[in-house]
Design an enzyme around this catalytic site. Structure first.
Site, short mmCIF file in Angstrom:
data_model
loop_
_atom_site.label_atom_id
_atom_site.label_comp_id
_atom_site.label_asym_id
_atom_site.label_seq_id
_atom_site.Cartn_x
_atom_site.Cartn_y
_atom_site.Cartn_z
N THR A 86 26.06 40.39 41.18
CA THR A 86 27.45 41.00 41.26
C THR A 86 27.76 41.77 39.86
O THR A 86 27.14 41.62 38.87
CB THR A 86 28.24 39.78 41.05
OG1 THR A 86 29.61 40.16 40.72
CG2 THR A 86 27.87 38.48 39.87
N TYR A 102 31.33 31.82 36.98
CA TYR A 102 30.57 32.84 38.30
C TYR A 102 29.61 33.78 37.89
O TYR A 102 28.34 34.05 38.30
CB TYR A 102 31.71 33.36 39.19
CG TYR A 102 31.15 34.24 40.22
CD1 TYR A 102 30.37 33.83 41.43
CD2 TYR A 102 31.34 35.64 40.10
CE1 TYR A 102 29.94 34.51 42.32
CE2 TYR A 102 30.86 36.65 41.09
CZ TYR A 102 30.20 36.22 42.30
OH TYR A 102 29.49 37.00 43.23
N1 UFG Z 1 44.73 42.51 43.54
C1 UFG Z 1 46.13 42.81 43.67
N2 UFG Z 1 46.73 42.09 44.49
C2 UFG Z 1 46.07 40.96 45.51
C3 UFG Z 1 44.70 40.94 45.30
C4 UFG Z 1 43.93 41.62 44.11
O1 UFG Z 1 46.65 43.50 42.84
O2 UFG Z 1 46.48 40.54 46.11
C5 UFG Z 1 44.09 43.39 42.26
C6 UFG Z 1 43.35 42.75 41.40
O3 UFG Z 1 44.12 42.17 40.39
C7 UFG Z 1 42.13 43.66 41.06
C8 UFG Z 1 41.91 44.39 42.29
O4 UFG Z 1 43.03 44.16 43.16
O5 UFG Z 1 42.92 44.41 40.04
C9 UFG Z 1 40.68 44.03 42.87
O6 UFG Z 1 40.98 42.44 43.06
P1 UFG Z 1 39.81 41.69 44.03
O7 UFG Z 1 40.27 40.23 44.00
O8 UFG Z 1 39.66 42.19 45.38
O9 UFG Z 1 38.47 41.81 43.29
P2 UFG Z 1 37.83 41.58 41.85
O10 UFG Z 1 37.42 43.17 41.28
O11 UFG Z 1 38.77 41.00 41.18
O12 UFG Z 1 36.53 40.98 42.13
C10 UFG Z 1 35.32 41.36 42.60
C11 UFG Z 1 34.49 40.70 43.27
C12 UFG Z 1 33.96 39.36 42.36
C13 UFG Z 1 33.43 39.96 41.28
C14 UFG Z 1 34.25 40.51 40.42
C15 UFG Z 1 33.52 41.05 39.08
O13 UFG Z 1 35.09 40.57 44.47
O14 UFG Z 1 33.19 38.71 43.43
O15 UFG Z 1 34.69 41.87 41.08
O16 UFG Z 1 34.21 42.26 38.75
F1 UFG Z 1 33.16 38.87 40.55
#
Ligand code: UFG
Length: 329
Positions: free
Chosen positions: A117, A141
């Site tokens: 990841t 994680y």
């Molecule tokens: N976000 C929102 N509203 C929501 C959901 C997400 O604004 O309802 C934002 C988050 O704050 C973030 C972006 O959208 O800025 C992406 O969020 P996600 O939860 O979709 O994904 P992440 O980037 O947090 O997570 C991803 C992978 C994980 C990994 C991580 C590491 O899904 O498995 O990147 O960078 F660990």
């Protein structure tokens, strides 16, 4: 000769299983069904319900089914859960992976492909982030995945197990033929949340933070279509079978979109102007995570075919609609 797919009933794993079957591979799935679904894989594929850490079971499967390659998806993947339950994450992601790798070595498995990841990079000092940049995970994680990377590398050197480690960026979308998709209940991922809101499954959604140092103030991520990610695994398997050297590769497109751009795309593709609230930052979110992705393209000959945000969102939306009609979901 078979390919053992751990976590093959889950989101990405089930897409992989369909692709392997299509290309004529003999496939065996090991999944504990904690988040996966039996219906997500083709009926003809054998599903063994069990743990990757069950050494007796895995040893037997490798011998009986003449497993020559393992694609290891099975894992816990929710970053905040890993913070509240680090030991559970280290057991499921690290300890179970250690057992699986040992069984692979003992059983004479030739190729091992591991789902890692972008979380291993933590908050990258620069974007795009390259495979050679520092790995500084910010969550159990990310650490649990990085530890498995290290074990795999060391076992590869000591025992000649050839591996490709794929570091996924933000995986989204669904099978264009809608045989499977992201089916997790209570999902937190942005595109899934946006299409659920577009379909009225949620009354509203939130933008977490609008004061980041990015052009529109919201976080930027590299969203990759699950079908292209599966292609990278298929290419990695072909590469290793052809004698390619073990490698660690980013899986992203190399460009990112902001949260607001994703939400605008979801509104445009769905035709629904759903409610979006702007709220404070979600703890632990890096401002920008974008892959440097030329290494996977060069080494594996990986050619993404769905590098288009509207396509990713359209497929996620179509799957979300179908999910609403499934009885056994
Ligand atoms: N976000 C929102 N509203 C929501 C959901 C997400 O604004 O309802 C934002 C988050 O704050 C973030 C972006 O959208 O800025 C992406 O969020 P996600 O939860 O979709 O994904 P992440 O980037 O947090 O997570 C991803 C992978 C994980 C990994 C991580 C590491 O899904 O498995 O990147 O960078 F660990």
């Amino acid at each position: 000769m078979s390919v053992l797919v751990t976590g093959g009933a889950g989101y990405i794993g089930s897409h992989m299983v369909h692709a392997l079957v299509e290309s004529g591979e003999s496939v065996l799935v090991l999944d504990n069904l904690s988040t996966g679904f039996k219906w997500a894989i083709p009926k003809a594929v054998e599903l063994v319900v069990g743990e990757t850490g069950d050494e007796a079971l895995v040893t037997r499967l490798i011998a009986e089914r003449e497993v020559s390659a393992i694609i290891h998806f099975a894992a816990s993947i929710v970053v905040p859960d890993s913070i509240s339950d680090p030991l559970g994450y280290y057991r499921n992601n690290t300890v179970n992976s250690r057992a699986l790798i040992e069984c692979a070595v003992r059983g004479g498995v030739k190729q091992f492909i591991f789902s890692s990841t972008a979380a291993v990079y933590g908050n990258p000092a620069k974007v795009p982030v390259s495979e050679d940049d520092a790995v500084v995970p910010m969550s159990p994680y990310g650490s649990s995945k990085l530890m498995t990377e290290i074990m795999l590398r060391d076992a590869g050197v000591a025992h000649g197990l050839d591996y490709v480690i794929l570091r996924y960026f933000n995986v989204a979308g669904a099978d264009p033929d809608l045989r499977t998709g992201q089916s997790t209940k209570g999902a937190t991922h942005l595109i899934k949340v946006a299409v659920e809101t577009a379909l009225g499954k949620r009354a509203k959604m939130a933008v977490f933070g609008t004061d980041y140092p990015t052009p529109d103030g919201t976080c930027i991520r590299d969203y990759i279509h699950v079908a292209d990610l599966v292609r990278a695994h298929a290419d990695a398997l072909a590469y290793l079978r052809a004698g390619g050297r073990s490698a660690t590769l980013n899986c992203g497109y190399g460009h990112g979109f902001s949260v607001l751009e994703v939400i605008d795309t979801a509104k445009r593709v769905s035709g629904v102007d759903f409610r979006v609230d702007r709220v404070g930052r979600r703890p632990g979110d890096p401002a920008q995570v974008v892959a440097q992705s030329d290494r996977a393209r060069e080494l594996l000959g990986w050619k993404p075919q769905c590098d288009d945000l509207a396509t990713i969102v359209a497929h996620a939306l179509a799957w979300e609609r179908k999910l609403g009609t499934l009885e056994n979901w």
